[in-house]
Design a protein around this motif. Structure first.
Motif, mmCIF file in Angstrom:
data_model
loop_
_atom_site.group_PDB
_atom_site.id
_atom_site.type_symbol
_atom_site.label_atom_id
_atom_site.label_comp_id
_atom_site.label_asym_id
_atom_site.label_seq_id
_atom_site.Cartn_x
_atom_site.Cartn_y
_atom_site.Cartn_z
ATOM 1 N N HIS A 208 0.826 -1.212 0.000
ATOM 2 C CA HIS A 208 0.000 0.000 0.000
ATOM 3 C C HIS A 208 0.857 1.258 0.000
ATOM 4 O O HIS A 208 0.454 2.284 -0.511
ATOM 5 C CB HIS A 208 -0.922 0.014 1.223
ATOM 6 C CG HIS A 208 -2.014 -1.009 1.132
ATOM 7 N ND1 HIS A 208 -2.863 -1.095 0.059
ATOM 8 C CD2 HIS A 208 -2.377 -2.001 1.982
ATOM 9 C CE1 HIS A 208 -3.706 -2.098 0.252
ATOM 10 N NE2 HIS A 208 -3.438 -2.678 1.407
ATOM 11 N N ALA A 209 2.040 1.163 0.600
ATOM 12 C CA ALA A 209 2.906 2.341 0.740
ATOM 13 C C ALA A 209 3.227 2.968 -0.611
ATOM 14 O O ALA A 209 3.406 4.171 -0.720
ATOM 15 C CB ALA A 209 4.182 1.960 1.463
ATOM 16 N N LYS A 211 1.272 3.006 -3.276
ATOM 17 C CA LYS A 211 0.097 3.315 -4.106
ATOM 18 C C LYS A 211 -0.155 4.807 -4.320
ATOM 19 O O LYS A 211 -0.614 5.209 -5.370
ATOM 20 C CB LYS A 211 -1.160 2.693 -3.480
ATOM 21 C CG LYS A 211 -1.370 1.267 -3.926
ATOM 22 C CD LYS A 211 -2.737 0.753 -3.528
ATOM 23 C CE LYS A 211 -2.836 -0.727 -3.897
ATOM 24 N NZ LYS A 211 -3.910 -1.396 -3.163
ATOM 25 N N MET A 212 0.115 5.612 -3.286
ATOM 26 C CA MET A 212 -0.314 7.010 -3.335
ATOM 27 C C MET A 212 0.745 7.963 -3.896
ATOM 28 O O MET A 212 0.668 9.157 -3.712
ATOM 29 C CB MET A 212 -0.697 7.491 -1.920
ATOM 30 C CG MET A 212 -1.858 6.737 -1.298
ATOM 31 S SD MET A 212 -3.427 7.031 -2.127
ATOM 32 C CE MET A 212 -3.640 8.792 -1.890
ATOM 33 N N LYS A 213 1.763 7.435 -4.565
ATOM 34 C CA LYS A 213 2.872 8.292 -5.017
ATOM 35 C C LYS A 213 2.420 9.339 -6.050
ATOM 36 O O LYS A 213 2.894 10.453 -6.054
ATOM 37 C CB LYS A 213 4.009 7.441 -5.609
ATOM 38 C CG LYS A 213 4.777 6.649 -4.553
ATOM 39 C CD LYS A 213 5.716 7.541 -3.750
ATOM 40 C CE LYS A 213 6.418 6.760 -2.661
ATOM 41 N NZ LYS A 213 5.660 6.704 -1.375
ATOM 42 N N GLU A 218 -1.308 13.317 -0.557
ATOM 43 C CA GLU A 218 -1.032 11.991 -0.051
ATOM 44 C C GLU A 218 -1.996 11.661 1.067
ATOM 45 O O GLU A 218 -2.379 12.528 1.846
ATOM 46 C CB GLU A 218 0.408 11.934 0.472
ATOM 47 C CG GLU A 218 1.084 10.639 0.124
ATOM 48 C CD GLU A 218 2.559 10.647 0.436
ATOM 49 O OE1 GLU A 218 2.933 10.043 1.456
ATOM 50 O OE2 GLU A 218 3.326 11.267 -0.338
ATOM 51 N N GLU A 220 -2.672 8.665 4.144
ATOM 52 C CA GLU A 220 -2.185 7.444 4.772
ATOM 53 C C GLU A 220 -2.982 7.147 6.030
ATOM 54 O O GLU A 220 -3.661 8.024 6.570
ATOM 55 C CB GLU A 220 -0.688 7.544 5.076
ATOM 56 C CG GLU A 220 -0.336 8.652 6.041
ATOM 57 C CD GLU A 220 1.162 8.728 6.332
ATOM 58 O OE1 GLU A 220 1.957 8.275 5.497
ATOM 59 O OE2 GLU A 220 1.503 9.248 7.399
ATOM 60 N N TYR A 221 -2.908 5.897 6.474
ATOM 61 C CA TYR A 221 -3.607 5.501 7.690
ATOM 62 C C TYR A 221 -2.971 6.151 8.905
ATOM 63 O O TYR A 221 -1.760 6.338 8.954
ATOM 64 C CB TYR A 221 -3.525 3.986 7.883
ATOM 65 C CG TYR A 221 -4.395 3.188 6.956
ATOM 66 C CD1 TYR A 221 -5.757 3.082 7.195
ATOM 67 C CD2 TYR A 221 -3.843 2.511 5.863
ATOM 68 C CE1 TYR A 221 -6.565 2.327 6.358
ATOM 69 C CE2 TYR A 221 -4.640 1.752 5.024
ATOM 70 C CZ TYR A 221 -6.004 1.667 5.268
ATOM 71 O OH TYR A 221 -6.798 0.912 4.454
ATOM 72 N N GLN A 222 -3.794 6.462 9.896
ATOM 73 C CA GLN A 222 -3.247 6.779 11.212
ATOM 74 C C GLN A 222 -3.056 5.436 11.903
ATOM 75 O O GLN A 222 -4.001 4.656 12.008
ATOM 76 C CB GLN A 222 -4.230 7.627 12.001
ATOM 77 C CG GLN A 222 -4.426 9.000 11.408
ATOM 78 C CD GLN A 222 -5.299 9.882 12.286
ATOM 79 O OE1 GLN A 222 -5.532 9.583 13.459
ATOM 80 N NE2 GLN A 222 -5.796 10.953 11.714
#
Length: 526
Positions: A208-209, A211-213, A218, A220-222
């Motif tokens: 998942h890390a 994916k958002m590039k 951006e 991300e999960y907390q």
């Protein structure tokens, strides 16, 4: 068989993925002692097509049922009742373990048919020796031993199911997580009855890390942050251990060993009969499993020799199921691999040669260590070596009976003896973590005992009168090596011990006494 050839050619990861997926479609059913197989299958088929099934004995008869479709399980779970025992209160966790009973056993008992039970353990060594004595070559004896001891298709399915059932708990908290077996359950060197080592894998977290590039923002999960990965591992294992202990049907003797170098939860799973160790993802351990898988698939002699040497070591008390100064099965296996790399021509390639063959997708750097090697078996050229197992076994004992352990270490990356980097009695390089010795635990007396037993065994194989022994119906060849040596003729042994320190001889004799005290039933560990 063709089926076996096909499974052999798949990569390690393909086989793993396939078996994990298979386990997701599988349930385990405790059956009544008087069982009508047809009726059970008929009833289950109303929930979907059954792809495969088998029965085994473990405090009663159990059936492992693999459906073709995963949703058949949900359909079955909808139809299953909750136990109504008044004196117990049940934890309402719905697993994939069921009990099947006949409402009217008397009328249905007439129709029972004896079911075929798949063995989940190997024969005792005493029986094995009987079988081996009838074979006509040492090579055949070694293949008989391999066939008796290796994991069966059914037993492997049961191991993957045990992992899949633990995954059902992990999923409650971590929906993407996987529980995968590693070590002897998957590396082709596992023996019936060995423990199941499994680990919890959150591999999707890293996927998942990336994916958002793209794009201007951006997301991300907390997530809870902890000072170390070790602490996170301990917390996760602690909670899952508690779940198994408090809610899981059939999980007994759950021990949390969270302060170990590698934190783990040990438990016994009664429905499958396995002793299990659960830890959190260890990529290097998986790479070692895959490396052994490749070696085991390359040539049938590899597994035959490893199983033989490990059985031999267990009989003579060189290995032990409790940790200590003994040589481990992993170290022994690595010694066999090294020996096979040193043959002329080599029977298996060195790790450096496997690394040369690696392509982009095979590149793995784990914790700063290069763990790259080829995963596609078809890229590895088959060996030109045609030596028999008879010759290899005898030469194995000869080679290590005369190995210069004081000066040399065993290095599978290079496939050659290298000067010892430090003074441990036995130094075998960890194939991946290059600064570690996988046999650091072995002390001098244990190493010398190994050398003495290897020399004795080489001597027996060279001097033996095969025909005479066969006529006399005496154990010969490999069978003769699986009988503790002190028993048959202690005086012979003394002559061949000249030149060993008195210290070592004393500890040797003690360990022989200790060995003979153990019953032959226990003679084979993992």
């Amino acid at each position: 068989t063709d089926a076996e050839v096909n499974t052999r050619k798949k990569t390690f990861t393909e086989v793993q993925t396939e078996r994990l997926e298979q386990a997701e479609r599988t349930v385990l059913i405790k059956c009544p002692p008087k069982l009508n197989e047809k009726k059970l299958l008929q009833y289950l088929s109303s929930h979907g097509n059954i792809r495969s099934h088998f029965f085994f004995e473990n405090r009663g008869i159990h059936a492992l049922i693999e459906f073709s479709e995963k949703n058949s399980i949900a359909s079955l779970q909808d139809a299953v009742g909750i136990p109504s025992a008044a004196e117990h209160h049940v934890v309402p966790f719905k697993s994939r373990l069921f009990t099947f009973t006949l409402k009217n056993p008397v009328s249905q008992a007439a129709e029972e048919t004896p079911v075929h039970l798949s063995p989940q353990s190997h024969i005792p060594v005493k029986e094995l020796i009987q079988k081996l004595s009838h074979a006509d070559s040492i090579s055949n004896q070694m293949y008989i031993l391999l066939n008796e001891f290796q994991l069966t298709e059914e037993n492997i399915k049961l191991r993957f199911l045990a992992c899949s059932l633990v995954r059902d708990f992990a999923r409650a908290y971590f929906p993407d997580s996987m529980v995968k077996p590693f070590g002897s359950s998957v590396n082709t060197f596992g023996k019936l009855g060995c423990d199941v080592d499994m680990f919890l894998d959150f591999h999707d977290v890293r996927k998942h890390a990336t994916k958002m590039k793209k794009g201007p923002f951006e997301m991300e999960y907390q997530m809870k942050r902890l000072p170390s990965e070790r602490l996170a591992t301990q917390k996760i294992l602690s909670v899952i251990g508690d779940c198994l202990d408090n809610f899981g049907p059939g999980y007994v003797s759950v021990q949390k060993i969270l302060n170990a170098r590698c934190p783990l939860v040990k438990f016994s799973h009664q429905p499958t009969g396995f002793q299990c160790d659960l830890s959190v993802s260890n990529s290097i351990a998986i790479k070692s499993s895959e490396l052994l898988y490749i070696y085991g698939c390359l040539d049938p002699r590899v597994r035959a020799l490893v199983f033989t040497v490990r059985c031999w070591a267990r009989v003579h008390g060189l290995t032990n199921s409790v940790p200590g100064n003994w040589i481990t099965n992993f170290s022994l296996t690595m010694m066999v691999m090294f020996f096979l790399q040193k043959r002329s021509p080599p029977i298996i390639p060195t790790l450096d040669q496997l690394k040369e063959l690696a392509d982009e997708k095979d590149k793995h750097i784990i914790g700063g260590y290069d763990c790259s090697f080829v995963s596609d078996l078809s890229k590895i050229k088959p060996t030109k070596n045609t030596e028999t197992l008879d010759a290899l076994l005898s030469d194995f004992f000869e080679y290590f009976g005369n190995f210069d352990f004081r000066k040399n270490s065993i290095n599978l990356r290079k496939g050659k003896e290298v000067n010892k980097p430090e003074s441990s009695p036995l130094y075998i390089w960890n194939p991946f973590e290059q600064d570690l010795n996988i046999s650091k635990n072995v002390n001098q007396p244990q190493l010398e005992k190994f050398v003495a037993m290897a020399r004795e065994s080489a001597w027996i194989l060279q001097k033996e009168e095969k025909t005479q022994r066969m006529i006399n119906k005496e154990p010969w060849g490999l069978a003769a090596l699986l009988i503790p040596f002190g028993k048959s003729n202690p005086s012979k042994m003394k002559n061949r011990m000249k030149g060993m320190g008195s210290e070592t001889i004393r500890s040797l004799l003690d360990s022989l006494k200790l060995n003979n005290a153990n019953s032959p039933q226990k003679a084979v560990g993992k």
